[in-house]
Design an enzyme around this catalytic site. Structure first.
Site, PDB file in Angstrom:
ATOM      1  N   ASP A 129     -24.926  76.952  22.086  1.00 28.35           N
ATOM      2  CA  ASP A 129     -23.987  77.101  20.963  1.00 28.35           C
ATOM      3  C   ASP A 129     -24.692  76.631  19.692  1.00 28.35           C
ATOM      4  OD1 ASP A 129     -21.331  77.657  22.497  1.00 28.35           O
ATOM      5  OD2 ASP A 129     -22.222  75.943  23.520  1.00 28.35           O
ATOM      6  N   GLU A 157     -24.119  71.051  34.676  1.00 31.24           N
ATOM      7  CA  GLU A 157     -24.316  70.600  33.286  1.00 31.24           C
ATOM      8  C   GLU A 157     -23.814  69.156  33.242  1.00 31.24           C
ATOM      9  OE1 GLU A 157     -21.820  72.653  30.422  1.00 31.24           O
ATOM     10  OE2 GLU A 157     -22.886  71.793  28.696  1.00 31.24           O
TER      11      GLU A 157
HETATM   12  N1  HPA Z   1     -20.606  74.517  28.693  1.00 32.51           N
HETATM   13  C1  HPA Z   1     -19.459  75.008  29.154  1.00 32.51           C
HETATM   14  N2  HPA Z   1     -18.723  75.846  28.458  1.00 32.51           N
HETATM   15  C2  HPA Z   1     -19.140  76.238  27.265  1.00 32.51           C
HETATM   16  C3  HPA Z   1     -20.313  75.771  26.736  1.00 32.51           C
HETATM   17  C4  HPA Z   1     -21.091  74.864  27.496  1.00 32.51           C
HETATM   18  O1  HPA Z   1     -22.178  74.385  27.106  1.00 32.51           O
HETATM   19  N3  HPA Z   1     -20.448  76.335  25.521  1.00 32.51           N
HETATM   20  C5  HPA Z   1     -19.386  77.147  25.345  1.00 32.51           C
HETATM   21  N4  HPA Z   1     -18.574  77.091  26.395  1.00 32.51           N
HETATM   22 ZN    ZN Z   2     -23.157  77.388  27.910  1.00 30.42          ZN
END
Ligand code: HPA
Ligand code: ZN
Length: 350
Positions: free
Chosen positions: A292, A213
């Protein structure tokens, strides 16, 4: 098995419209339940529980949702979770999400929850899981939405804490389909959690993990080789490594991509830069998710719509993304076939 849906799609090159997107049966595989806590419900729960949050109005909350990276979001996300105190709160949270799914044509969900976020502040392990499970069961019965629940370990905490969390989960294993890994990615590589993932797999749980990510492409490789995950959550940083992209393509590893999350957290400055449709057109097994939604500006259909608006998502691509979401789930092959046959009917209709 890959189902090529685009070829069955009527007017595949036409831009996907909202009615078509809603009608496609879809699965959501990357959704943090705590991240579906809408400001209205957050304030209601805080009031109900006598909790004081740093915000007292919806406007104040929405103004705070101005993130510059993953950590700036997580700081607020963990603060907001304090509104959740009782089993009923977790039921209400999950039920509100399922109603949204029902509206949007989501027929199967594999949501995440973060038990450590709640046990760290004194809640019992069972409070979250029982409330969530009760709502998921009701969703299955009353809304026809099937589910598999995934417990995520917080990667900013030590592996020992994840092991403790897994031990607490043991009496509730029948309520879980798998384990995942979330929270602050950079500096917390997948191999920090080798042991706990091995134990979880031995207990019969499936494994998924956030990787690529904000973190580098080699975290994706670690998640696959060391944690032996079935799916990569996000995974968009695979574009840094051509040989990894080829591997993901040849193995058809599912990537649960979250476009609105990526732009809100500045992984990409604008949606027009998002690589998801390039990856799809290359043949990678990507699907769309909301991550989220209460924090990032929308649920699943808003994510599809963002791709329409900025990347000209067409009907063929949309149908393929929806089919990928079904095929990448932990559903039985029978149920997958059932949903995919409906999907083909929707996609091939005028
Ligand atoms: N990334 C990592 N941890 C998380 C995320 C996310 O997008 N959303 C909630 N916890
Ligand atoms: Zn996530």
């Amino acid at each position: 098995m890959k189902t090529n849906i685009a070829q069955h799609t009527y007017l595949a090159k036409e831009i996907a419209d909202p009615v078509f997107l809603q009608a496609l049966p879809k699965a959501e595989l990357h959704l943090h339940l705590e991240g579906s806590l809408e400001p209205e419900l957050m304030l209601k729960l805080a009031r109900r529980n006598g909790i004081s949050l740093p915000y007292s109005t919806i406007d104040e909350i929405k103004q705070a949702y101005n993130f510059h990276n993953l950590q700036s979001f997580l700081d607020i996300y963990y603060q907001c979770a304090e509104a959740l105190q009782t089993q009923q709160d977790f039921f209400d949270l999950t039920w509100a999400y399922l109603l949204k799914c029902h509206e949007e044509g989501v027929v199967h969900v594999e949501p995440f929850f973060d038990p450590q976020t709640h046990t760290e502040r004194g809640l019992e392990f069972k409070t979250a899981i029982l409330g969530i499970h009760q709502a998921l069961e009701q969703g299955k019965k009353d809304l026809g939405i099937s589910y598999g629940l995934i417990l995520c370990f917080l990667r900013h905490l030590p592996e020992a804490a994840a092991l403790e969390c897994l031990a607490s989960a043991k009496p509730y294993l029948s309520l879980l389909i798998g384990v995942g890994l979330d929270s602050s990615e950079q500096g917390n590589p997948p191999d920090k959690f080798t042991e706990v993932f091995k134990l979880a797999r031995e207990l019969g749980l499936k494994a998924v993990a956030h990787a690529g990510e904000e973190g580098p492409a080699h975290y994706i490789v670690q998640a696959l080789d060391i944690l032996k995950v079935h799916r990569i959550d996000h995974g968009v940083r695979c574009t840094q490594d051509n040989s990894l992209m080829e591997r993901l393509n040849s193995q058809q590893t599912p990537l649960t991509v979250c476009p609105l999350s990526n732009t809100k957290l500045k992984v990409y400055t604008h949606m027009s830069e998002h690589p998801v449709l390039k990856l799809l057109d290359l043949g990678l097994n990507v699907c769309i998710n909301s991550d989220d939604p209460a924090f990032f500006g929308g649920y699943l259909l808003a994510n599809y719509q963002a791709l329409v608006d900025d990347l000209n998502l067409n009907r063929g691509q949309a149908a393929q993304l929806a089919a990928n979401s079904i095929n990448s789930s932990f559903l039985s092959s029978n149920r997958k076939e059932e949903i995919l046959s409906v999907l083909i009917k929707v996609a091939s209709k005028n």
